[in-house]
Design a protein around this motif. Sequence first.
Motif, PDB file in Angstrom:
ATOM      1  N   SER A  21      -5.389   3.009 -11.706  1.00 14.16           N
ATOM      2  CA  SER A  21      -5.998   1.827 -11.707  1.00 14.16           C
ATOM      3  C   SER A  21      -6.159   1.322 -13.206  1.00 14.16           C
ATOM      4  O   SER A  21      -6.230   2.188 -14.154  1.00 14.16           O
ATOM      5  CB  SER A  21      -7.234   1.556 -11.089  1.00 14.16           C
ATOM      6  N   HIS A  75      -2.728  -6.151  -6.026  1.00 13.30           N
ATOM      7  CA  HIS A  75      -3.602  -5.052  -6.158  1.00 13.30           C
ATOM      8  C   HIS A  75      -3.025  -3.741  -6.363  1.00 13.30           C
ATOM      9  O   HIS A  75      -3.409  -2.669  -6.890  1.00 13.30           O
ATOM     10  CB  HIS A  75      -4.563  -5.003  -4.948  1.00 13.30           C
ATOM     11  N   PHE A  76      -1.682  -3.580  -5.813  1.00  7.00           N
ATOM     12  CA  PHE A  76      -0.934  -2.358  -5.778  1.00  7.00           C
ATOM     13  C   PHE A  76       0.435  -2.518  -5.829  1.00  7.00           C
ATOM     14  O   PHE A  76       1.366  -2.771  -4.993  1.00  7.00           O
ATOM     15  CB  PHE A  76      -1.234  -1.626  -4.304  1.00  7.00           C
ATOM     16  N   TYR A 103      -9.058   0.516 -14.426  1.00  6.59           N
ATOM     17  CA  TYR A 103     -10.210   1.385 -14.699  1.00  6.59           C
ATOM     18  C   TYR A 103      -9.887   2.822 -15.279  1.00  6.59           C
ATOM     19  O   TYR A 103     -10.350   3.291 -16.268  1.00  6.59           O
ATOM     20  CB  TYR A 103     -11.081   1.301 -13.551  1.00  6.59           C
ATOM     21  N   ASN A 127     -14.325  -5.379  -9.783  1.00 13.29           N
ATOM     22  CA  ASN A 127     -13.260  -5.863  -9.007  1.00 13.29           C
ATOM     23  C   ASN A 127     -12.606  -7.157  -9.594  1.00 13.29           C
ATOM     24  O   ASN A 127     -13.318  -7.902 -10.296  1.00 13.29           O
ATOM     25  CB  ASN A 127     -13.613  -6.426  -7.700  1.00 13.29           C
ATOM     26  N   SER A 128     -11.419  -7.454  -9.273  1.00  6.88           N
ATOM     27  CA  SER A 128     -10.482  -8.493  -9.978  1.00  6.88           C
ATOM     28  C   SER A 128     -11.363  -9.718  -9.826  1.00  6.88           C
ATOM     29  O   SER A 128     -11.564 -10.739 -10.542  1.00  6.88           O
ATOM     30  CB  SER A 128      -9.254  -8.628  -9.537  1.00  6.88           C
ATOM     31  N   VAL A 176     -11.289  -3.621 -14.413  1.00  6.55           N
ATOM     32  CA  VAL A 176     -10.837  -3.774 -12.846  1.00  6.55           C
ATOM     33  C   VAL A 176     -10.486  -2.472 -12.332  1.00  6.55           C
ATOM     34  O   VAL A 176      -9.604  -1.785 -13.050  1.00  6.55           O
ATOM     35  CB  VAL A 176      -9.931  -4.940 -12.494  1.00  6.55           C
ATOM     36  N   CYS A 177     -10.895  -2.151 -11.102  1.00  7.11           N
ATOM     37  CA  CYS A 177     -10.483  -0.957 -10.413  1.00  7.11           C
ATOM     38  C   CYS A 177      -9.715  -1.227  -9.291  1.00  7.11           C
ATOM     39  O   CYS A 177      -9.138  -0.226  -8.715  1.00  7.11           O
ATOM     40  CB  CYS A 177     -11.664   0.028 -10.177  1.00  7.11           C
ATOM     41  N   ASP A 178      -9.404  -2.612  -8.924  1.00  5.23           N
ATOM     42  CA  ASP A 178      -8.726  -2.620  -7.848  1.00  5.23           C
ATOM     43  C   ASP A 178      -7.296  -3.258  -8.328  1.00  5.23           C
ATOM     44  O   ASP A 178      -6.587  -4.155  -7.337  1.00  5.23           O
ATOM     45  CB  ASP A 178      -9.270  -3.927  -6.669  1.00  5.23           C
ATOM     46  N   GLN A 179      -6.728  -3.199  -9.475  1.00  2.00           N
ATOM     47  CA  GLN A 179      -5.412  -3.362  -9.623  1.00  2.00           C
ATOM     48  C   GLN A 179      -4.655  -1.793 -10.119  1.00  2.00           C
ATOM     49  O   GLN A 179      -5.252  -1.398 -10.986  1.00  2.00           O
ATOM     50  CB  GLN A 179      -5.266  -4.287 -10.925  1.00  2.00           C
ATOM     51  N   ILE A 180      -3.738  -1.701  -9.413  1.00  2.00           N
ATOM     52  CA  ILE A 180      -3.105  -0.243  -9.656  1.00  2.00           C
ATOM     53  C   ILE A 180      -1.670  -0.400  -9.767  1.00  2.00           C
ATOM     54  O   ILE A 180      -1.070  -1.159  -9.007  1.00  2.00           O
ATOM     55  CB  ILE A 180      -3.300   0.699  -8.262  1.00  2.00           C
ATOM     56  N   ASN A 205       0.866  -1.250   0.049  1.00  2.00           N
ATOM     57  CA  ASN A 205      -0.051   0.046   0.054  1.00  2.00           C
ATOM     58  C   ASN A 205       0.887   1.390   0.084  1.00  2.00           C
ATOM     59  O   ASN A 205       0.410   2.452   0.577  1.00  2.00           O
ATOM     60  CB  ASN A 205      -1.112  -0.022   1.257  1.00  2.00           C
TER      61      ASN A 205
END
Length: 279
Positions: A212, A246-247, A214, A234-235, A174-178, A108
């Motif tokens: 992300s 995810h990050f 997205y 989400n993934s 997907v919005c949870d892979q950054i 994070n």
Amino acid sequence: MKFLITGANGQLAREFLMTLNTHDVIALSKEHLDISNPNAVSNAISQHKPDVVLNCAAYNSVDRAEDDFDSAFRTNAIGVRNLATACKMHNTLIVHYSTDYVFDGEKNDFYTEEDKPNPINKYGESKLLGEKYLTEETDNFLLFRVSWVFGKGKQNFLYKLSEWAKKNNVLTIVCDQISVPTYTVDIVKFTLLSIKEGLRGTYHLTNSGCASRYEVARYYLEKIGLTNLILPVNSEDFHEKANRPHFSVMSNVKLSKALKLSIPSWKEGIEKFIKRGMK
Ligand SMILES: NC(=O)C1=CN([C@@H]2O[C@H](COP(=O)(O)OP(=O)(O)OC[C@H]3O[C@@H](n4cnc5c(N)ncnc54)[C@H](OP(=O)(O)O)[C@@H]3O)[C@@H](O)[C@H]2O)C=CC1
Ligand SMILES: Cc1cn([C@H]2C[C@H](O)[C@@H](COP(=O)(O)OP(=O)(O)O[C@H]3O[C@@H](C)C(=O)[C@@H](O)[C@H]3O)O2)c(=O)[nH]c1=O
């Protein structure tokens, strides 16, 4: 300076070929040099005697690697060791590329070169083994970790997005892979500057900023004038074989300080890519 490029049909290799003076370059595709073959690698380095090997060869199919680790391992780990061994024999600089997927994505915060990798998929495992073999074999290396690479080619998210957009009015992204989309033109530019400045060791070479998947989709499709509806998901809504971090954003501060230069943002990268006709 004489360069030998492996994986010459790939997107990064082709960008090097567009930038470098072709008189100074030996470019070998997989057909002409399979890096998993130690004799072929040794012969190629002995024959061409390059000053620098740019290893652009890789097994990049993240989902396929889950069921076919052997193939990923042969190219991403053994292949790198073969090159490193041959380069060491000839005192040749080896430049190699790894990935943000060596990290688990749980930090994070931006990953630095000091952070401990902990891959969560087989592709990441094979790339981490490549890093290990490289750094154990020789000191004369530049190891660049890059992420979400895009450029002329098909092995990238922007190409896939435009293909999905042609077929579907509504896209779920997907919005949870950054991470950081990184343009091949910038990878080539900062690699060549690093060689010129005599840098050695491990560096994160990404465009600046992060996003992300997205956000990237919204930015890119709007810029190229596509009006598909894009929905964040989400993934876990995709049943893909491989887990993805995810990050996995990597900090490029070490490289940017070493070169005393700022590295363009991913948005600037995408704009440049579009201006060049996505070629
Ligand atoms: N693309 C991305 O999003 C990312 C890439 N990277 C890394 O950046 C580097 C450049 O990747 P990129 O240009 O995008 O990759 P590409 O997949 O576009 O190119 C890789 C090339 O390597 C070739 N290759 C595969 N196996 C071998 C082998 N055993 N011997 C010789 N050549 C082989 C492939 O040939 P064929 O297609 O015939 O198999 C392909 O032409 C790689 O190290 C990659 O892991 C890191 C992060 C993200
Ligand atoms: C089909 C589909 C996928 N996706 C998402 C799910 C998945 O996370 C992602 C897959 O895109 P890609 O195939 O480009 O992702 P992937 O192959 O995982 O990309 C990675 O490649 C390797 C080589 C790297 O080293 C990484 O840095 C990274 O670039 O797209 C959507 O959001 N919507 C969709 O409709």
